[in-house]
Write a protein that holds these residues in place. Structure first.
Motif, PDB file in Angstrom:
ATOM      1  N   GLU A  41       2.683 -10.504  -9.260  1.00 14.59           N
ATOM      2  CA  GLU A  41       2.117 -10.660  -7.912  1.00 14.59           C
ATOM      3  C   GLU A  41       3.022 -10.117  -6.812  1.00 14.59           C
ATOM      4  O   GLU A  41       2.661 -10.138  -5.649  1.00 14.59           O
ATOM      5  CB  GLU A  41       1.823 -12.143  -7.640  1.00 14.59           C
ATOM      6  N   LYS A  42       4.218  -9.661  -7.165  1.00 13.65           N
ATOM      7  CA  LYS A  42       5.173  -9.172  -6.165  1.00 13.65           C
ATOM      8  C   LYS A  42       5.665  -7.788  -6.548  1.00 13.65           C
ATOM      9  O   LYS A  42       5.506  -7.351  -7.684  1.00 13.65           O
ATOM     10  CB  LYS A  42       6.393 -10.105  -6.083  1.00 13.65           C
ATOM     11  N   LYS A  43       6.309  -7.135  -5.594  1.00 15.15           N
ATOM     12  CA  LYS A  43       6.916  -5.837  -5.879  1.00 15.15           C
ATOM     13  C   LYS A  43       8.120  -6.025  -6.794  1.00 15.15           C
ATOM     14  O   LYS A  43       8.781  -7.058  -6.763  1.00 15.15           O
ATOM     15  CB  LYS A  43       7.358  -5.151  -4.584  1.00 15.15           C
ATOM     16  N   PHE A  44       8.401  -5.005  -7.564  1.00 17.32           N
ATOM     17  CA  PHE A  44       9.532  -4.998  -8.486  1.00 17.32           C
ATOM     18  C   PHE A  44      10.833  -5.069  -7.694  1.00 17.32           C
ATOM     19  O   PHE A  44      10.965  -4.465  -6.642  1.00 17.32           O
ATOM     20  CB  PHE A  44       9.476  -3.700  -9.304  1.00 17.32           C
ATOM     21  N   GLU A  45      11.807  -5.831  -8.204  1.00 18.39           N
ATOM     22  CA  GLU A  45      13.087  -5.925  -7.520  1.00 18.39           C
ATOM     23  C   GLU A  45      14.215  -6.128  -8.518  1.00 18.39           C
ATOM     24  O   GLU A  45      13.987  -6.480  -9.666  1.00 18.39           O
ATOM     25  CB  GLU A  45      13.074  -7.052  -6.488  1.00 18.39           C
ATOM     26  N   TRP A  46      15.418  -5.879  -8.057  1.00 16.30           N
ATOM     27  CA  TRP A  46      16.621  -6.108  -8.845  1.00 16.30           C
ATOM     28  C   TRP A  46      17.306  -7.357  -8.322  1.00 16.30           C
ATOM     29  O   TRP A  46      17.366  -7.584  -7.121  1.00 16.30           O
ATOM     30  CB  TRP A  46      17.573  -4.924  -8.715  1.00 16.30           C
ATOM     31  N   HIS A 105       2.111  -0.297 -10.431  1.00 15.74           N
ATOM     32  CA  HIS A 105       2.083  -1.695  -9.990  1.00 15.74           C
ATOM     33  C   HIS A 105       2.180  -1.775  -8.465  1.00 15.74           C
ATOM     34  O   HIS A 105       1.424  -2.499  -7.823  1.00 15.74           O
ATOM     35  CB  HIS A 105       3.236  -2.459 -10.653  1.00 15.74           C
ATOM     36  N   HIS A 106       3.103  -1.010  -7.880  1.00 14.13           N
ATOM     37  CA  HIS A 106       3.253  -1.003  -6.425  1.00 14.13           C
ATOM     38  C   HIS A 106       1.999  -0.471  -5.735  1.00 14.13           C
ATOM     39  O   HIS A 106       1.545  -1.028  -4.727  1.00 14.13           O
ATOM     40  CB  HIS A 106       4.473  -0.184  -6.017  1.00 14.13           C
ATOM     41  N   LYS A 107       1.408   0.580  -6.289  1.00 18.33           N
ATOM     42  CA  LYS A 107       0.177   1.128  -5.709  1.00 18.33           C
ATOM     43  C   LYS A 107      -0.963   0.120  -5.818  1.00 18.33           C
ATOM     44  O   LYS A 107      -1.751  -0.037  -4.888  1.00 18.33           O
ATOM     45  CB  LYS A 107      -0.212   2.432  -6.419  1.00 18.33           C
ATOM     46  N   TYR A 108      -1.040  -0.563  -6.949  1.00 19.11           N
ATOM     47  CA  TYR A 108      -2.088  -1.568  -7.161  1.00 19.11           C
ATOM     48  C   TYR A 108      -1.938  -2.719  -6.159  1.00 19.11           C
ATOM     49  O   TYR A 108      -2.918  -3.163  -5.561  1.00 19.11           O
ATOM     50  CB  TYR A 108      -2.028  -2.088  -8.599  1.00 19.11           C
ATOM     51  N   LYS A 113      -3.741  -5.569  -1.390  1.00 22.76           N
ATOM     52  CA  LYS A 113      -3.433  -6.130  -0.065  1.00 22.76           C
ATOM     53  C   LYS A 113      -4.367  -5.549   0.992  1.00 22.76           C
ATOM     54  O   LYS A 113      -4.872  -6.264   1.863  1.00 22.76           O
ATOM     55  CB  LYS A 113      -1.976  -5.838   0.288  1.00 22.76           C
ATOM     56  N   LYS A 114      -4.635  -4.248   0.888  1.00 26.12           N
ATOM     57  CA  LYS A 114      -5.538  -3.582   1.829  1.00 26.12           C
ATOM     58  C   LYS A 114      -6.947  -4.144   1.712  1.00 26.12           C
ATOM     59  O   LYS A 114      -7.615  -4.387   2.720  1.00 26.12           O
ATOM     60  CB  LYS A 114      -5.535  -2.080   1.558  1.00 26.12           C
TER      61      LYS A 114
END
Length: 130
Positions: A41-46, A105-108, A113-114
């Protein structure tokens, strides 16, 4: 001939500007350890983690429960990749969060959200027309 060389140079630099690599954290610090954090449900992060903890986990033998959990996570990722592929994103279905999967995933998430933003507007228009 000159135009061909110029075109080749432009295409090379433009493609390199758009390329993003999620194999390494952005701006890593020397001597620090990082871990990939993938949430559906969130953007990928380190995330920064303790290096000693990582070394201990690598040397430790995995229990049967841990191995089952790893396989379940792979299957869950494969299903998610299949879902992304059905939506038209270019993804390899391998059960691993690779660069293609993360970009899709980020594009999805952006598209989702849009759509959520546009949903109340469409409801207002529908209510006004009635």
């Amino acid at each position: 001939m000159r135009n061909i060389i110029l075109l080749t140079i432009i295409l090379t630099f433009t493609s390199q500007l758009k390329a993003q690599n999620y194999d390494l954290p952005p701006n890593p610090k020397a001597g620090k350890c990082y871990e990939r954090c993938f949430d559906y449900e969130k953007k990928f992060e380190w995330k920064e983690v303790d290096c000693e903890k990582i070394k201990a986990e690598r040397n430790k033998e995995k229990t049967k429960e841990e191995l089952i959990k790893i396989e379940q996570n792979k299957l869950k990722m494969k299903k998610y990749q299949e879902k992304l592929k059905e939506f038209g994103y270019e993804v390899d279905i391998n059960g691993i969060a690779d660069n293609k999967t993360i970009l899709a995933h980020h594009k999805y998430l952006k598209k989702k959200k849009k759509e959520e933003k546009q949903k109340p507007k469409a409801e207002k228009r529908k209510a006004k027309s009635e």
